[in-house]
Structures are given as C-alpha cells and as structure tokens.
Design a protein around this motif. Structure first.
Motif, mmCIF file in Angstrom:
data_model
loop_
_atom_site.group_PDB
_atom_site.id
_atom_site.type_symbol
_atom_site.label_atom_id
_atom_site.label_comp_id
_atom_site.label_asym_id
_atom_site.label_seq_id
_atom_site.Cartn_x
_atom_site.Cartn_y
_atom_site.Cartn_z
ATOM 1 N N THR A 133 38.083 -37.262 -27.616
ATOM 2 C CA THR A 133 38.214 -36.658 -28.943
ATOM 3 C C THR A 133 39.207 -37.447 -29.774
ATOM 4 O O THR A 133 40.308 -37.786 -29.317
ATOM 5 N N THR B 6 40.566 -37.636 -33.914
ATOM 6 C CA THR B 6 40.502 -37.223 -35.317
ATOM 7 C C THR B 6 40.329 -38.422 -36.245
ATOM 8 O O THR B 6 39.677 -38.324 -37.284
ATOM 9 N N ASP C 247 36.699 -39.360 -36.196
ATOM 10 C CA ASP C 247 35.945 -38.392 -37.000
ATOM 11 C C ASP C 247 36.122 -38.675 -38.490
ATOM 12 O O ASP C 247 35.164 -38.573 -39.273
ATOM 13 N N LYS D 17 33.152 -39.861 -41.089
ATOM 14 C CA LYS D 17 32.914 -39.115 -42.318
ATOM 15 C C LYS D 17 32.896 -40.049 -43.520
ATOM 16 O O LYS D 17 32.011 -39.969 -44.392
#
Length: 309
Positions: free
Chosen positions: A90, A92, A95, A99
């Motif tokens: 994972t 951020t 991500d 985006k």
C-alpha cells in the motif's frame, strides 16, 4: 560510309577515385551530424532515466553511465511506490501518482479527440468552400485561427479564472478538457486544412455523382484518405495537452491536478528531490514514447501527405 568517332570519356581513374572519396566523405559527414543531433536530442531522456536510478551522491557528482560511474538503485522509484519491493504494498504516493496520471490521460485524450473532430470539420470547410466574414476570406480565417497560438497563455489567466469560478469548472476535468481543446484547435485546423487540400476534389465529385451526400463523401472518401494526417494531428495535440502545465496549475488544486503539476511539485525543505522527480518524469514520458512507437507509420505517412502537390 565513314566511321563516326565517338567522344572518349575524359574522366581519369584518379578523378573517379577522388569523386568516390568525396562521396564517402560527404556521407560520413552527414551521418556524423545526424548521430550528433540524435545524441543531443536523446541525452535529456537518457539523463532523466538514469537519474531515476541514482542516489544523492551520484546526482551531486554528475555520474552519467550506469554500472560504470554508479550502481543503479531503486531509490527514486521507491519514493513513488513503483519499485519492485514496494509495488505490491500500500502506498499513498503511488495512489496519488495514478490519480494524476489518470487525470492527464482523460484530459489529453478527450481534448485531442474533440479538437480533431471540430478541427477536421472546420478545415474541410475551409479547403472546399468559400467563406466571407466581414473583410475576411478563407485565407484570412485560416490565419486568424493560427494567430491564436501567438497569444501568450498568461493573458488568458484572469479571464479563465473568473469564468470558471462563475460556471463552477475550477478543479474539474471538464474544465481542463475545454481549455485544452481550445488550446490545440488552431494547430489541428491548420494541419488538416493542408491535408484536405492535397486530396483531389474530383474524388468527391465522383462520389456525389454516384449518389453520396456531402457528408457521405466526406466520411467514406475523404476521411480514409486523410486518416494518416488525422492521426499525426491527434498525436501532436495529445503531446501538447499531455505536457501542458500553465492552465493545469492555474485551474486545478486537488481533484483534477495533472502529472506536469505533480512533477513540478517535487521540492522539499532541502531542495529538489532529483531522483524522485526523474522517476516521476520517466513515468510521465513513457506513455508518449509508446504511442510514438506504435503509431510511427501513421506519423510518417501524415508528414508525407501533401508534401508533393
């Protein structure tokens, strides 16, 4: 009958050898210049890609050649969560990158497609029909479209800010798509006008005689012939939209921010994070390189169309 004396060749073996040497030397000089120019053009990409695999000391020392000046490492890609040891974890930052990447993809492709459709229709009209608007004729209208590229983007900053605030398009993909379409529309019109002018009008006249309408002739006769040029115009528009920074930074804040804005924000309290910026830049230019390789034959065909009239 008298024998006719044929003129003998006045080129001696020494002169022939000198001519061959000059020809070889000229080819070597040409290829040498082309290789040098290719190196100059590709060096920034090489520097960006290699910097993404460096650590701070390698960047500061200016080491260039992997496995010779420095040993490649994944520090730059780790900062984006795209290294082999972090890709399945994972992240951020990853991500956020995905985006921004998706925002760039949607805004660039949709805006380029809209500009291609609208620009092709406008260019077809300018190349096939005669228009008059006030004192302007077809050539004046075409130049008016092209002259919009001369206008500095900063002049439009305040009007777009006020307009987008009133119609609630700030920080939205739709807002970026609209401004990107307006940005690349003039160059698409100019390119496609020359493409359509290179297509003989007699082909459309024959299609009209066979019973096709004007739209039918355009879609079934003109578009297939002009397809390489349309692809080339689309790719050029895509590149311009993908690399656009000014309006993306001006009209977006969080939701619709694109990759160029994210690349420019790779600074910290201790300066620029070069390896992270290089990794992000490499990931940003990779799609354009892939598109260029896949559609290379269309680009070459589009550039050649209309070259000989």
């Amino acid at each position: 009958m008298t024998a006719i004396d044929l003129p003998h060749s006045t080129v001696t073996p020494a002169e022939s050898a000198t001519g061959r040497i000059r020809h070889i030397a000229a080819r070597i000089a040409i290829y040498g210049i082309l290789i040098l120019w290719a190196f100059i053009c590709l060096f920034p990409i090489f520097w960006t890609v290699t910097t993404s695999f460096k650590i701070a000391p390698d960047v500061m020392k200016g080491n260039l050649i992997p496995f010779v000046d420095f040993w490649p490492q994944w520090k730059g890609w780790q900062s984006l969560g795209l290294s082999p040891d972090t890709i399945f974890q994972t992240s951020t930052v990853r991500d956020e990158f995905l985006k921004r990447f998706w925002n760039s993809v949607v805004a660039s492709i949709v805006a380029s497609f809209l500009a291609l459709v609208i620009g092709s229709l406008a260019a077809y009209g300018l190349s096939r029909f005669s228009y008059r608007f006030l004192w302007m004729r077809n050539k004046d209208i075409s130049f008016f479209f092209l002259s919009q590229l001369i206008l500095p983007p900063v002049v439009l900053a305040l009007p777009f800010l006020v307009l987008y605030k009133e119609i609630a398009l700030l920080d939205s993909r739709i807002g970026l798509i609209l401004v990107y379409t307006l940005m690349v529309l003039p160059i698409v019109i100019w390119i496609m006008r020359d493409q359509f002018k290179a297509i003989p009008v007699e082909l459309e006249e024959a299609a009209l005689v066979d019973g096709l309408t004007v739209w039918g002739a355009f879609l079934r006769i003109v578009v297939p012939i002009a397809l390489p040029g349309m692809v080339a115009a689309f790719i050029l528009a895509l590149i311009l939209c993908w690399n656009e920074y000014f309006f993306a930074s001006l009209l977006t804040s969080t939701e619709a921010k694109t990759l160029p804005v994210m690349v420019a924000s790779q600074t910290g309290s201790q300066g620029i994070n070069w390896w992270a910026m290089a990794a992000l830049s490499t990931a940003a230019i990779a799609p354009l390189i892939i598109v260029g390789i896949v559609l290379e034959r269309y680009i070459i065909a589009g550039m050649a169309t209309g070259a000989v009239k």
